[in-house]
Design a protein around this motif. Sequence first.
Motif, PDB file in Angstrom:
ATOM      1  N   UNK A   1      88.275 -43.625 -25.049  1.00  0.00           N
ATOM      2  CA  UNK A   1      87.615 -42.372 -24.968  1.00  0.00           C
ATOM      3  C   UNK A   1      86.556 -42.195 -25.560  1.00  0.00           C
ATOM      4  N   UNK A   2      86.412 -42.615 -26.874  1.00  0.00           N
ATOM      5  CA  UNK A   2      85.234 -42.208 -27.913  1.00  0.00           C
ATOM      6  C   UNK A   2      83.996 -42.889 -27.415  1.00  0.00           C
TER       7      UNK A   2
ATOM      8  N   UNK B   1      81.639 -27.442 -17.114  1.00  0.00           N
ATOM      9  CA  UNK B   1      81.867 -27.423 -15.745  1.00  0.00           C
ATOM     10  C   UNK B   1      82.821 -28.603 -15.252  1.00  0.00           C
TER      11      UNK B   1
ATOM     12  N   UNK C   1      82.534 -41.078 -24.173  1.00  0.00           N
ATOM     13  CA  UNK C   1      82.042 -39.940 -24.598  1.00  0.00           C
ATOM     14  C   UNK C   1      80.484 -40.572 -25.037  1.00  0.00           C
ATOM     15  N   UNK C   2      80.345 -41.614 -25.974  1.00  0.00           N
ATOM     16  CA  UNK C   2      79.235 -42.005 -26.426  1.00  0.00           C
ATOM     17  C   UNK C   2      78.211 -43.150 -25.582  1.00  0.00           C
TER      18      UNK C   2
ATOM     19  N   UNK D   1      71.043 -39.268 -15.162  1.00  0.00           N
ATOM     20  CA  UNK D   1      69.974 -39.815 -15.860  1.00  0.00           C
ATOM     21  C   UNK D   1      70.681 -40.743 -16.955  1.00  0.00           C
TER      22      UNK D   1
ATOM     23  N   UNK E   1      85.810 -35.303 -18.867  1.00  0.00           N
ATOM     24  CA  UNK E   1      85.686 -34.421 -19.854  1.00  0.00           C
ATOM     25  C   UNK E   1      84.242 -34.214 -20.540  1.00  0.00           C
ATOM     26  N   UNK E   2      83.592 -35.229 -20.546  1.00  0.00           N
ATOM     27  CA  UNK E   2      82.362 -35.320 -21.360  1.00  0.00           C
ATOM     28  C   UNK E   2      81.080 -35.249 -20.083  1.00  0.00           C
ATOM     29  N   UNK E   3      81.612 -34.717 -19.136  1.00  0.00           N
ATOM     30  CA  UNK E   3      80.346 -34.392 -18.068  1.00  0.00           C
ATOM     31  C   UNK E   3      79.520 -35.638 -17.636  1.00  0.00           C
ATOM     32  N   UNK E   4      79.970 -36.731 -17.583  1.00  0.00           N
ATOM     33  CA  UNK E   4      79.278 -37.926 -17.245  1.00  0.00           C
ATOM     34  C   UNK E   4      79.607 -38.460 -15.619  1.00  0.00           C
TER      35      UNK E   4
ATOM     36  N   UNK F   1      91.900 -44.683 -28.039  1.00  0.00           N
ATOM     37  CA  UNK F   1      91.279 -43.898 -28.701  1.00  0.00           C
ATOM     38  C   UNK F   1      89.797 -44.418 -28.731  1.00  0.00           C
TER      39      UNK F   1
END
Lengths: 231, 231
Positions: free
Chosen positions: A93-94, A1, A97-98, A69, A131-134, A90
């Motif tokens: 970014x990571x 998305x 994502x986490x 959520x 990118x990670x949909x957050x 880096x």
Amino acid sequence: MQLFFSDHINDNEVILDKVESHHCIHVLRKIKGDIITVIDGKGSFIEAEIVHANAKQVTAQIKSIIKEEITPPHLHIAIAPTKNMERFEWFLEKATELGIAEITPIICRHSERRNLNEERCNKILLSAIKQSGKAMLPKLNNLIQFEKFIKEAKAQNKFIAHCYPSEKSTLNAALNGNDILIAIGPEGDFNLAEVDLAKQNGFKDLSLGKSRLRRETAGLYVCAVLNASAQ
Amino acid sequence: MQLFFSDHINDNEVILDKVESHHCIHVLRKIKGDIITVIDGKGSFIEAEIVHANAKQVTAQIKSIIKEEITPPHLHIAIAPTKNMERFEWFLEKATELGIAEITPIICRHSERRNLNEERCNKILLSAIKQSGKAMLPKLNNLIQFEKFIKEAKAQNKFIAHCYPSEKSTLNAALNGNDILIAIGPEGDFNLAEVDLAKQNGFKDLSLGKSRLRRETAGLYVCAVLNASAQ
């Protein structure tokens, strides 16, 4: 998305800035009437219908808002940026994502890097959540001297990761709490005075295990293990 | 501690190749009589005394051998290399720091990359173990088609991580075993036929949690959580 970001949101509409508008209209060919999803960086996914498809400033009418959520605990990592900026970017970014919540770049005695382009860092965080949909943007605090940070640090569970011998908590044990702050030093570690200062200010000793990890790997390691323990 | 690598080791002496010899003599200025530590990539740290300080071929007499303490379990990750090679190389470095034992690059239906420079990948693995003070070189298998790999895969505990709805094991549960193989697909995931084939061959469904992770982050995530659970 595909997600767009905006910090111009009122009760009824969302306005995209020049960069996001260009991407929306010229790159993705969105037109008036299309529905887009916009994030505010504060935890909301906003469904909105484009009413003005202007490539310099898209305006969209809000249709619905969904709150992200968020799974606790709140993780705050204070880390000395690496000499090689790519490695720190880096990590940003990571860690995003986490699901990291807060990052404070610190300057230590052994720090090789004493400056940071915070604008560039924030761009990396933003593109990482998209990118990670957050919908929640991690908070990037200003670069700060270690001593100042340690004295002002407020968190229920504060830990300092270092390699000096002592009775240390394991990472899994440390991550049992809720409001967690973990300090990670530069290549060459904190010096003993810094470790002592942290302990005087309520930080507990933390072991990141037997592996010799690069700084950015250590930071990522903490994020990954917390993420897994929260599943 | 500076580590050198050699695969020319007999009962009495170690020979360094041209690259390692140059680094030893010209860069680090080692001379005859100096003690160096050499790793064999198979789990041994070898203390040896330089007897021929030749910049093209250093010969050193073995003084002692220490075996690396390997903490099980054995983790094997089969992963589709990313389109952006830098991201895959980054995964190789970080997975090595975190103690991965075996890596198999796989070609899936949705794979964007169908070739790999294995020599370059092995160089990255080697420099990563030297940097992180390890003596065991992760085994990098040849790039292989997913179907072939799945049918030949031998491990006590085999998992396939995918995003299709099903009853899935959590990562923490999956990592309770000893001999673990985890398959991670390309951007765009495995296709359903690939997931079915894996399950027909004894693979169990695995969830890597709610976060949407890039491929290389997913691989690193598995390594980090296993590393922490083994501490």
